[in-house]
Motif scaffolding. Structure first.
Motif, PDB file in Angstrom:
ATOM      1  N   THR A 165      -0.399   6.838  13.713  1.00 27.48           N
ATOM      2  CA  THR A 165       0.368   5.917  14.282  1.00 27.48           C
ATOM      3  C   THR A 165       1.439   5.600  13.389  1.00 27.48           C
ATOM      4  OG1 THR A 165      -0.959   3.969  13.457  1.00 27.48           O
ATOM      5  CG2 THR A 165      -1.695   5.165  15.704  1.00 27.48           C
ATOM      6  N   VAL A 166       2.243   4.904  13.858  1.00 23.37           N
ATOM      7  CA  VAL A 166       3.562   4.452  12.992  1.00 23.37           C
ATOM      8  C   VAL A 166       2.865   3.499  11.928  1.00 23.37           C
ATOM      9  CG1 VAL A 166       5.700   3.061  13.109  1.00 23.37           C
ATOM     10  CG2 VAL A 166       5.147   4.586  14.958  1.00 23.37           C
ATOM     11  N   ARG A 167       1.945   2.566  12.371  1.00 23.69           N
ATOM     12  CA  ARG A 167       1.599   1.671  11.334  1.00 23.69           C
ATOM     13  C   ARG A 167       0.835   2.401  10.073  1.00 23.69           C
ATOM     14  NH1 ARG A 167      -0.879  -3.399  11.655  1.00 23.69           N
ATOM     15  NH2 ARG A 167      -0.758  -3.568  13.978  1.00 23.69           N
ATOM     16  N   GLN A 168       0.103   3.437  10.651  1.00 23.67           N
ATOM     17  CA  GLN A 168      -0.400   4.326   9.446  1.00 23.67           C
ATOM     18  C   GLN A 168       0.688   5.013   8.481  1.00 23.67           C
ATOM     19  OE1 GLN A 168      -2.937   6.939  11.855  1.00 23.67           O
ATOM     20  NE2 GLN A 168      -4.139   5.479  12.462  1.00 23.67           N
ATOM     21  N   LEU A 169       1.732   5.432   8.911  1.00 28.43           N
ATOM     22  CA  LEU A 169       2.721   6.171   8.347  1.00 28.43           C
ATOM     23  C   LEU A 169       3.347   4.979   7.478  1.00 28.43           C
ATOM     24  CD1 LEU A 169       4.549   8.240  11.023  1.00 28.43           C
ATOM     25  CD2 LEU A 169       3.091   9.084   9.244  1.00 28.43           C
ATOM     26  N   LEU A 170       3.526   3.808   7.837  1.00 28.99           N
ATOM     27  CA  LEU A 170       4.216   2.681   7.017  1.00 28.99           C
ATOM     28  C   LEU A 170       3.127   2.505   5.887  1.00 28.99           C
ATOM     29  CD1 LEU A 170       5.430   0.536   9.902  1.00 28.99           C
ATOM     30  CD2 LEU A 170       6.834   1.583   8.036  1.00 28.99           C
ATOM     31  N   THR A 171       1.845   2.458   6.070  1.00 25.52           N
ATOM     32  CA  THR A 171       0.835   2.108   5.022  1.00 25.52           C
ATOM     33  C   THR A 171       0.161   3.095   4.205  1.00 25.52           C
ATOM     34  OG1 THR A 171      -0.772   1.887   6.749  1.00 25.52           O
ATOM     35  CG2 THR A 171       0.654  -0.201   6.270  1.00 25.52           C
ATOM     36  N   PHE A 175      -0.865  -3.938   2.335  1.00 22.54           N
ATOM     37  CA  PHE A 175       0.385  -3.175   2.178  1.00 22.54           C
ATOM     38  C   PHE A 175       1.073  -3.327   3.384  1.00 22.54           C
ATOM     39  CE2 PHE A 175       2.877   0.974   1.480  1.00 22.54           C
ATOM     40  CZ  PHE A 175       2.629   0.811   0.236  1.00 22.54           C
ATOM     41  N   GLY A 176       2.387  -3.382   3.423  1.00 16.55           N
ATOM     42  CA  GLY A 176       3.316  -3.634   4.563  1.00 16.55           C
ATOM     43  C   GLY A 176       3.963  -2.275   4.827  1.00 16.55           C
ATOM     44  N   ALA A 177       5.267  -2.604   5.147  1.00 14.11           N
ATOM     45  CA  ALA A 177       6.223  -1.462   5.520  1.00 14.11           C
ATOM     46  C   ALA A 177       6.749  -0.758   4.199  1.00 14.11           C
ATOM     47  CB  ALA A 177       7.459  -2.046   6.506  1.00 14.11           C
ATOM     48  N   GLY A 178       5.966   0.168   3.754  1.00  9.10           N
ATOM     49  CA  GLY A 178       6.324   0.803   2.480  1.00  9.10           C
ATOM     50  C   GLY A 178       6.300   0.134   1.280  1.00  9.10           C
ATOM     51  N   GLY A 179       5.614  -1.071   1.118  1.00 13.11           N
ATOM     52  CA  GLY A 179       5.570  -1.565  -0.021  1.00 13.11           C
ATOM     53  C   GLY A 179       4.122  -2.584  -0.152  1.00 13.11           C
ATOM     54  N   ARG A 180       3.988  -2.911  -1.304  1.00 13.27           N
ATOM     55  CA  ARG A 180       2.447  -3.539  -1.818  1.00 13.27           C
ATOM     56  C   ARG A 180       2.722  -4.953  -1.187  1.00 13.27           C
ATOM     57  NH1 ARG A 180      -0.529  -2.442  -6.453  1.00 13.27           N
ATOM     58  NH2 ARG A 180       1.084  -1.216  -6.907  1.00 13.27           N
ATOM     59  N   VAL A 181       1.887  -5.625  -0.604  1.00 12.98           N
ATOM     60  CA  VAL A 181       1.638  -7.108  -0.079  1.00 12.98           C
ATOM     61  C   VAL A 181       0.603  -7.747  -0.899  1.00 12.98           C
ATOM     62  CG1 VAL A 181       1.369  -8.593   1.554  1.00 12.98           C
ATOM     63  CG2 VAL A 181       2.906  -6.452   1.953  1.00 12.98           C
ATOM     64  N   GLY A 182       0.938  -8.928  -1.480  1.00 10.10           N
ATOM     65  CA  GLY A 182       0.166  -9.470  -2.313  1.00 10.10           C
ATOM     66  C   GLY A 182      -0.936 -10.232  -1.404  1.00 10.10           C
ATOM     67  N   LEU A 183      -2.348 -10.537  -1.728  1.00  6.79           N
ATOM     68  CA  LEU A 183      -3.111 -11.160  -1.044  1.00  6.79           C
ATOM     69  C   LEU A 183      -3.751 -12.266  -2.194  1.00  6.79           C
ATOM     70  CD1 LEU A 183      -5.015  -8.355   0.865  1.00  6.79           C
ATOM     71  CD2 LEU A 183      -3.151  -9.791   1.760  1.00  6.79           C
ATOM     72  N   GLY A 184      -4.362 -13.288  -1.555  1.00  3.52           N
ATOM     73  CA  GLY A 184      -5.234 -14.112  -2.546  1.00  3.52           C
ATOM     74  C   GLY A 184      -4.033 -14.949  -3.287  1.00  3.52           C
ATOM     75  N   ASP A 185      -4.314 -14.787  -4.712  1.00  2.00           N
ATOM     76  CA  ASP A 185      -3.202 -15.358  -5.688  1.00  2.00           C
ATOM     77  C   ASP A 185      -2.028 -14.827  -5.753  1.00  2.00           C
ATOM     78  OD1 ASP A 185      -5.119 -17.226  -6.496  1.00  2.00           O
ATOM     79  OD2 ASP A 185      -5.655 -15.801  -8.167  1.00  2.00           O
ATOM     80  N   ASN A 186      -1.644 -13.689  -4.914  1.00  2.00           N
ATOM     81  CA  ASN A 186      -0.334 -13.016  -4.926  1.00  2.00           C
ATOM     82  C   ASN A 186       0.210 -13.135  -3.629  1.00  2.00           C
ATOM     83  OD1 ASN A 186       0.069 -12.014  -7.678  1.00  2.00           O
ATOM     84  ND2 ASN A 186      -1.296 -10.275  -7.331  1.00  2.00           N
ATOM     85  N   GLU A 187      -0.408 -13.987  -2.848  1.00  2.00           N
ATOM     86  CA  GLU A 187       0.263 -14.063  -1.474  1.00  2.00           C
ATOM     87  C   GLU A 187       1.521 -14.547  -1.331  1.00  2.00           C
ATOM     88  OE1 GLU A 187      -0.832 -16.508   2.866  1.00  2.00           O
ATOM     89  OE2 GLU A 187      -2.156 -17.076   0.912  1.00  2.00           O
ATOM     90  N   GLY A 188       2.228 -13.842  -0.366  1.00  2.00           N
ATOM     91  CA  GLY A 188       4.037 -14.150  -0.262  1.00  2.00           C
ATOM     92  C   GLY A 188       4.771 -13.082  -0.913  1.00  2.00           C
ATOM     93  N   THR A 189       4.063 -12.007  -1.638  1.00  2.00           N
ATOM     94  CA  THR A 189       4.935 -11.286  -2.326  1.00  2.00           C
ATOM     95  C   THR A 189       4.915  -9.818  -1.801  1.00  2.00           C
ATOM     96  OG1 THR A 189       2.881 -10.583  -3.754  1.00  2.00           O
ATOM     97  CG2 THR A 189       4.162 -12.282  -4.635  1.00  2.00           C
TER      98      THR A 189
END
Length: 436
Positions: A155-161, A366-380
């Motif tokens: 899927t497109v989602r899988q390609l992005l991630t 992981f978002g659209a081609g980049g790392r996404v923070g979770l927990g303490d890193n949320e919002g990155t």
């Protein structure tokens, strides 16, 4: 191109807000008509840990030059730069010098894909086979060397991630040798005949790239494991099919032109050659030129437009891209993409069925081609490049930050670990000063 393995700063909400407020007065000063030296000194005072890191790497011979760009909200950035563009050159590296950003191309391609999802031209969970029919019936390689039928469509989602089960023509990555032999290259490094870096014959279009890739068995079952891959390059072809426009032209018209990214290229024009930096490699502890600026492979027409690693850009241009992301799709009054599209692109898009255990992104999203923070890193949200560049936004801190130098492989000098650490230290200091 192996990306940054950096963790973006984790801050308390109180630190975020105070750090942002503390920067407000400094930003006004930096934007005033002052001498370049005064601006540089002001930036160093605001970001002393980043300045110290820069001095350590350039002064210690770990890098020839380094440029860091840091800004809050839509304010003018602070710039810390040191060293010449090339080791023996007179021109000093600055916010307008040109750097090979390699995998920092991926977030750009990722957001371009989400634009089309937002417009209804693609579906996030749409099967790839509906877009490129050659991917309708995929096989998956087994441990014994045979193949079995894919249990679910790509899927497109899988390609992005990076969860589509694809390999990558990068040393150490699954499928590297086979992909390379078939011309499924992942980018370019040099014209020089350096084993493992000078590359081989490449396919010459994204259509050929996609069709050749579709004929190979997958490395993993789709949607089961995060594995860094050629999926973002394949998205370049997906964008072409969905938009009816050549991939490079789509990026130019929909992203670079409206954001006013005037120094971002797949091929560096001869007129801009004087701004190009040299890329170095580490040999026996010393830096040796891999891609000299005067004879760079990026002065040539590339065989294809790699959405995963193909761009050269300036620190000023990429900061504008980050400004657009931090502005939730808007920059200088121009709406580039919808707020909903940016929020989707920078959210955790990993399939529920996919594991990240033992990977570079274990414990993170992981978002659209980049790392996404979770927990303490949320919002990155962010990613890095193989020649020791890195960039991220921190929505909670209203911060955008990026660093540029040219050393391969990126792990040799640890810039991508040192930079976010220095940013975190300086933000904490700003918060402490604001509280005093």
């Amino acid at each position: 191109m192996r990306p940054a393995e950096f963790a973006v700063p984790a801050l308390s909400r109180r630190q975020m807000l105070r750090g942002s407020a503390m920067f407000g007065a400094g930003a006004a000063f930096l934007g005033s008509p002052a001498a370049a030296f005064a601006k540089s000194e002001a930036a160093r005072k605001l970001w002393p840990s980043v300045a110290e890191m820069t001095d350590e790497f350039v002064g210690g011979g770990k890098a020839v030059n380094m440029v860091s760009v840091l800004g809050f909200g839509q304010k003018a950035p602070a710039v810390i730069a040191k060293g010449p563009q090339t080791r023996d050159g007179a021109a000093q590296a600055d916010i307008d010098s040109l750097y090979r950003i390699y995998s920092m191309t991926k977030p750009i391609t990722g957001l371009a894909t989400i634009m089309l999802v937002d417009e209804g031209k693609l579906g996030l969970d749409q099967p790839l086979g509906e877009i490129i029919p050659a991917f309708k019936e995929m096989k998956v390689r087994t441990a014994g060397g045979g193949t079995v039928k894919a249990e679910r469509p790509i899927t497109v989602r899988q390609l992005l991630t990076h969860t589509a089960g694809l390999g990558y023509a990068i040393p150490g990555m699954p499928g590297n040798s086979e992909y390379g032999k078939l011309g499924l290259t992942s980018g370019q490094v040099t014209r020089l005949p350096i084993p493992g870096l000078s590359g081989g014959k490449s396919v010459t279009s994204l259509e050929e790239f996609a069709d050749t890739l579709a004929g190979l068995p997958l490395i993993y079952q789709p949607g089961t494991r995060w594995s860094y891959s050629a999926s973002i390059d394949l998205l370049g072809r997906v964008i072409e099919v969905a938009s009816g426009m050549r991939f490079d032209r789509f990026l130019q018209r929909r992203i670079f032109d409206p954001i006013k990214m005037v120094s971002t290229f797949f091929r560096v024009p001869a007129s801009e050659k004087s701004r190009l930096t040299t890329n170095y490699g580490v040999m026996n502890g010393s830096l040796v030129p891999l891609d000299p600026a005067v004879a760079s492979i990026y002065l040539d027409q590339p065989p294809l437009y790699w959405g995963g690693s193909g761009l050269v850009s300036s620190a000023r241009d990429y900061d504008r891209f980050l400004r657009m992301v931090l502005g939730l799709g808007s920059i200088d009054g121009t709406r580039v993409m919808s707020e909903a599209a940016v929020r989707l692109a920078t959210s955790n898009l990993l399939p529920d069925t996919a594991s990240t255990a033992g990977t570079w992104v274990q414990g993170e999203g992981f978002g659209a081609g980049g790392r996404v923070g979770l927990g303490d890193n949320e919002g990155t949200y962010g990613w890095g490049g193989a020649a020791s560049t890195a960039a991220f936004v921190h929505f909670g801190a209203n911060l955008r930050a990026s660093v540029y130098t040219q050393v391969m492989p990126q792990g040799e000098n640890a810039v991508q670990a040192a930079f976010p650490k220095a940013v975190r230290e300086d933000l904490a200091e700003m918060a402490t000063a604001a509280a005093a």
